[in-house]
Design a protein around this motif. Structure first.
Motif, mmCIF file in Angstrom:
data_model
loop_
_atom_site.group_PDB
_atom_site.id
_atom_site.type_symbol
_atom_site.label_atom_id
_atom_site.label_comp_id
_atom_site.label_asym_id
_atom_site.label_seq_id
_atom_site.Cartn_x
_atom_site.Cartn_y
_atom_site.Cartn_z
ATOM 1 N N ALA A 166 0.839 -1.211 0.000
ATOM 2 C CA ALA A 166 0.000 0.000 0.000
ATOM 3 C C ALA A 166 0.870 1.256 0.000
ATOM 4 C CB ALA A 166 -0.932 -0.021 1.211
ATOM 5 N N VAL A 167 1.919 1.239 0.820
ATOM 6 C CA VAL A 167 2.779 2.430 0.928
ATOM 7 C C VAL A 167 3.546 2.657 -0.363
ATOM 8 C CG1 VAL A 167 4.824 3.359 2.096
ATOM 9 C CG2 VAL A 167 2.979 2.363 3.443
ATOM 10 N N SER A 168 4.120 1.586 -0.932
ATOM 11 C CA SER A 168 4.916 1.833 -2.144
ATOM 12 C C SER A 168 4.025 2.305 -3.292
ATOM 13 C CB SER A 168 5.796 0.632 -2.521
ATOM 14 O OG SER A 168 5.102 -0.542 -2.454
ATOM 15 N N ARG A 169 2.821 1.786 -3.355
ATOM 16 C CA ARG A 169 1.922 2.253 -4.423
ATOM 17 C C ARG A 169 1.474 3.698 -4.181
ATOM 18 N NH1 ARG A 169 -0.947 -0.245 -8.652
ATOM 19 N NH2 ARG A 169 -2.718 1.025 -9.299
ATOM 20 N N ALA A 170 1.160 4.005 -2.919
ATOM 21 C CA ALA A 170 0.727 5.378 -2.590
ATOM 22 C C ALA A 170 1.841 6.385 -2.881
ATOM 23 C CB ALA A 170 0.318 5.456 -1.119
ATOM 24 N N LEU A 171 3.088 5.930 -2.773
ATOM 25 C CA LEU A 171 4.224 6.829 -3.045
ATOM 26 C C LEU A 171 4.638 6.797 -4.515
ATOM 27 C CD1 LEU A 171 6.426 6.002 0.091
ATOM 28 C CD2 LEU A 171 5.324 8.195 -0.376
#
Ligand code: 2P0
Length: 357
Positions: free
Chosen positions: A130-135
């Protein structure tokens, strides 16, 4: 950078166990381990039904006044160990993206936390996607597993689906210690993990503290390293040949060996309780009566049992456990595909209010 991103991931159950580090900071294990990434949706057999999902929504925004993390509706103390593990992962990725915004993370587990069901594994594996996609980062599975590993070791195996191996590696910088898929979930669809809950209580000794103490004080731990090579080879061959008896026999020996080193620790660590032991005897009896191993138990850092078997033996196993009064619930899980991206409508974040829904 995107808006709210939501992923759903699942825990894994180790067939070959990770219990001990050669490097505490980089989280490099003393041995390689092999696990099944579980399917989120389970079949309930007894007691309160539960699925095995961790659902996590992430939002980076300049409008957020601070970093905030909610698990199961409760705002977390960012100094708490489990939350710090998760922030390690977030900070690694945030730095890499050159992003200075605060983050809001809202996460929900559909299963009892801290009861040997690896909520940190599914939590971190789901978060990292989730974090890598959001970034807006595009990072390979291998590299994601190495970042997850540094949050919490076993979480690197939940980064992918199917049957997964975490290579211990030998490089001091950890560059060859990563997880990779041995077989996809579709390889052995009949393979099941019957999860038997005897206690939903939080464990007394954390895995991190417990394994460090074992490495430091257990004389048996050294001999475990020799046994492990045999167990890894045997599980590898059993999986290749889809040989359930061999797999079941090896996972039982492997679990017992790990728990023996826990008991051999000073002060001793005992995760298994009387109900766990009753399950061990019940499965040993079943296998004896069948004339071959039709199911194998394995226990993590908790009293709850995971019984590895195939669909065709499920009823026999469940029937065998009937007399054990301390069993609270039983669910049957298959092998899953690992973390999956969910749509906006599944988000746990209200992006107008910048708060949990
Ligand atoms: C495993 N366990 O292989 C073993 C079996 C528990 C028993 O991995 O210190 O929470 O965060 O790397 O990953 C639990 O250890 O420990 C674990 P850290 P982690 O699944």
């Amino acid at each position: 950078m995107r808006g709210t991103v939501t992923y759903r991931g699942t825990p894994n159950i180790a067939l070959i166990k990770y219990w001990g580090k050669r490097d505490d900071k980089l989280i490099l294990p003393c041995n390689s381990s092999i696990s099944l990434t579980l399917k989120g949706e389970t079949t309930a057999v007894k007691g309160v039904p539960f699925n095995l999902y961790t659902k996590t929504s992430v939002l980076f925004s300049d409008k957020l006044a601070e970093d905030a993390f909610y698990i199961n509706g409760k705002k977390q103390d960012l100094n708490d160990k489990d939350v710090a593990e998760r922030f390690y992962v977030i900070n690694q990725l945030r730095e890499r993206a050159g992003n200075k915004s605060h983050v809001l993370v809202v996460s929900e587990n559909s299963f009892p936390t801290a009861s040997g069901l690896a909520s940190s594994a599914s939590g971190i594996a789901t978060l990292i996607y989730a974090v890598s996609r959001a970034l807006g980062l595009n990072i390979s599975e291998k590299e994601l597993s190495m970042i997850a590993r540094q949050g919490s070791g076993s979480s690197c195996r939940s980064v992918m689906g199917g049957i997964v191996k975490w290579e211990k590696g030998t490089a001091p910088d950890g560059s060859d210690s990563f997880a990779h898929q041995l077989y996809p979930a579709s390889y052995w669809p009949d393979l099941k993990d019957i999860i038997v809950i005897v206690s939903s209580a939080k464990k007394k000794v954390s895995s991190r503290a417990g394994m460090a103490q074992t490495v430091k004080t257990s004389p048996l731990y050294e001999s475990r390293q020799k046994v492990l090579d045999k167990h890894i080879a045997s599980v590898g061959a059993a999986l290749r040949d889809k040989d359930l008896s061999k797999l079941a026999e090896t996972v039982m020996k492997e679990s017992n060996n790990m728990h023996a080193t826990m008991l051999d620790t000073t002060p001793p660590i005992m995760y298994m309780d009387d109900n766990s032991k009753a399950i061990v005897y019940a499965i040993e009896d079943l296998n004896k009566n069948e004339g071959r191993a039709v199911a194998g138990y394995t226990f993590d850092a908790g009293a709850n049992a995971h019984i590895i078997t195939i669909e065709g033996n499920k009823d026999k196993v469940i029937n065998q456990l009937k007399g054990i009064e301390g069993i609270e619930s039983i669910v049957v899980a298959g092998i899953g595909n690992g973390p999956e991206l969910l749509g906006e409508d599944e988000s746990l974040i209200d992006s107008q209010r910048l708060a949990p829904k």
